[in-house]
Scaffold this motif. Structure first.
Motif, short mmCIF file in Angstrom:
data_model
loop_
_atom_site.label_atom_id
_atom_site.label_comp_id
_atom_site.label_asym_id
_atom_site.label_seq_id
_atom_site.Cartn_x
_atom_site.Cartn_y
_atom_site.Cartn_z
N UNK A 150 0.85 -1.19 0.00
CA UNK A 150 0.00 0.00 0.00
C UNK A 150 0.89 1.25 0.00
N UNK A 151 1.40 1.67 -1.16
CA UNK A 151 2.21 2.90 -1.19
C UNK A 151 1.41 4.08 -0.64
N UNK A 182 -6.24 -8.01 -3.07
CA UNK A 182 -5.89 -7.49 -1.74
C UNK A 182 -7.01 -6.61 -1.19
N UNK A 183 -7.61 -5.79 -2.05
CA UNK A 183 -8.60 -4.83 -1.57
C UNK A 183 -7.93 -3.73 -0.76
N UNK A 184 -8.72 -3.02 0.01
CA UNK A 184 -8.17 -1.93 0.82
C UNK A 184 -8.51 -2.09 2.31
N UNK A 185 -9.19 -3.18 2.67
CA UNK A 185 -9.54 -3.40 4.07
C UNK A 185 -8.53 -4.38 4.67
N UNK A 189 -9.29 -10.45 7.76
CA UNK A 189 -8.37 -11.57 7.65
C UNK A 189 -8.80 -12.59 6.60
N UNK A 190 -10.03 -12.50 6.12
CA UNK A 190 -10.46 -13.41 5.07
C UNK A 190 -9.68 -13.20 3.78
N UNK A 191 -9.06 -12.03 3.64
CA UNK A 191 -8.32 -11.72 2.43
C UNK A 191 -6.87 -12.15 2.50
N UNK A 192 -6.42 -12.59 3.68
CA UNK A 192 -4.99 -12.84 3.86
C UNK A 192 -4.47 -13.97 2.97
N UNK A 193 -5.17 -15.10 2.95
CA UNK A 193 -4.71 -16.22 2.14
C UNK A 193 -4.68 -15.89 0.66
N UNK A 194 -5.79 -15.40 0.08
CA UNK A 194 -5.77 -15.03 -1.35
C UNK A 194 -4.71 -13.97 -1.66
#
Length: 217
Positions: A150-151, A182-185, A189-194
């Motif tokens: 996230x620059x 990744x998204x921005x949230x 933690x549901x996004x961590x694996x993907x």
């Protein structure tokens, strides 16, 4: 790359053994936009709000990160983990600090409003991103590989600081496909694996460019 793949697999296996985490609650308006504060006064303002934030998770939720990644002690070399005290002071923890790496990792990832500031030797610490992406911690190095998922607005200023001191920066960022994954949230933690899997995809794609940069080809 094999080591990274093994660690990503370990994360996914640990996540699969737990109930799927829910999305994090929204940050309170008083503590949004907390990243990239370039003065101690503005960082201290974030710190005071972090201390007062209700609903933040206890700091000990972060201390299990290192064991889950297979990290038990500081590795050889000059690894520095950046955190910011609630009074706005920037500190880079390394193996000479006599602080367990699990605690330093927790301090460097204690996002204001999401997790309570982490206590170390009587001081309370927040996520190092309060100060920016901290690329300028490497001022004086000849070549800097700066990976910033996230620059921030401060990132270009930090890269210029490296160049001013004679260094060169290679700065890979997520491509468009990765950004969608990744998204921005960051607190979901549901996004961590993907996100980890997509990071591995992109790292594999640029591995040769990274190698060439680091050896000076």
């Amino acid at each position: 790359m094999a080591l990274l793949a093994a660690r990503y697999a370990r994360i996914r296996a640990a996540d699969a053994a737990q109930a799927p985490p829910s999305a994090a609650a929204p940050l309170p308006p008083s503590i949004k936009n907390w990243t990239g504060k370039r003065t101690q006064a503005t960082r201290a303002e974030v710190g005071s709000r972090a201390l007062a934030a209700s609903g933040a998770l206890p700091a000990d939720v972060l201390t299990g990160q290192a064991p889950r990644l297979g990290v038990v002690d500081w590795p050889p070399g000059n690894l520095r983990l950046v955190a910011v005290t609630v009074d706005g002071t920037i500190r880079a923890f390394d193996r000479s600090a006599d602080v367990p790496i699990a605690l330093a990792m927790a301090a460097s990832g204690a996002a204001p409003g999401s997790v309570q500031p982490v206590s170390i030797d009587g001081l309370r610490y927040m996520d190092g991103a309060v100060a920016g992406t901290n690329i300028d911690q490497a001022v004086g190095a000849k070549r800097v590989l700066a990976i910033t998922p996230f620059p921030l607005a401060s990132t270009s200023e930090e890269i210029k600081a490296i160049a001013t001191h004679g260094g060169e920066v290679f700065h890979p960022v997520p491509d468009e496909a990765g950004r969608q994954v990744i998204g921005y949230e960051t607190r979901d933690l549901r996004l961590r694996g993907p996100a980890a899997e997509d990071g591995y995809r992109q790292a594999t794609a640029i591995a040769e460019r990274v190698r060439a940069f680091l050896i000076g080809d």
